[in-house]
Design a protein around this motif. Structure first.
Motif, mmCIF file in Angstrom:
data_model
loop_
_atom_site.group_PDB
_atom_site.id
_atom_site.type_symbol
_atom_site.label_atom_id
_atom_site.label_comp_id
_atom_site.label_asym_id
_atom_site.label_seq_id
_atom_site.Cartn_x
_atom_site.Cartn_y
_atom_site.Cartn_z
ATOM 1 N N PHE A 154 0.859 -1.191 0.000
ATOM 2 C CA PHE A 154 0.000 0.000 0.000
ATOM 3 C C PHE A 154 0.892 1.237 0.000
ATOM 4 O O PHE A 154 2.105 1.146 0.205
ATOM 5 C CB PHE A 154 -0.951 0.002 1.207
ATOM 6 N N TYR A 160 -0.942 6.727 5.006
ATOM 7 C CA TYR A 160 -1.733 6.131 6.081
ATOM 8 C C TYR A 160 -1.113 6.283 7.460
ATOM 9 O O TYR A 160 0.103 6.160 7.639
ATOM 10 C CB TYR A 160 -1.962 4.644 5.817
ATOM 11 N N ILE A 202 -7.102 0.536 6.331
ATOM 12 C CA ILE A 202 -7.231 0.922 4.926
ATOM 13 C C ILE A 202 -8.639 0.603 4.457
ATOM 14 O O ILE A 202 -9.072 -0.563 4.522
ATOM 15 C CB ILE A 202 -6.201 0.179 4.045
#
Length: 116
Positions: free
Chosen positions: A27, A32, A100
């Motif tokens: 990712f 994040y 996520i």
């Protein structure tokens, strides 16, 4: 796919230090917030620390404030937890985690044992 791999746990005497690392992949890491949780035997998993994607804001549980430091390296896709002045009550399995699209991903955990 999302992968989180923790390392750095071990056995340490009270007052000692350990540095945990979590290597992330699958990712866009810098986008994040990353978290460290821990779970002691017979207890619920608890949030220890978290850090925003850019690293400009952090949060710590009261129980670790002033002793633990969370940091991240967005060039290496790693998040670290520096743990100083360790206490026996810090003994737990430590996990890194990322949320996520509403789904929480977890690593396999790393054991931290602090002897008195």
């Amino acid at each position: 796919q999302v992968q989180l791999v923790e390392s750095g746990g071990g056995l340490v005497q009270a007052g000692g230090s350990l540095r945990l690392s979590c290597a992330a992949s699958g990712f866009t890491f810098s986008s994040y917030r990353m978290c460290w949780y821990r779970q002691a035997p017979g207890k619920e998993r608890e949030l220890v620390a978290r850090i925003t994607g850019s690293g400009d804001s952090t949060y710590y549980a009261d129980s670790v404030k002033g002793r633990f430091t969370i940091s991240r390296d967005n060039t290496k896709n790693t998040v670290n937890l520096q743990m100083n002045s360790l206490k026996p009550e810090d003994t737990a399995v430590y996990y890194c985690s990322v949320l996520i699209n509403g789904h929480a991903y977890w690593g396999q955990g790393t054991q931290v044992t602090v002897s008195s």
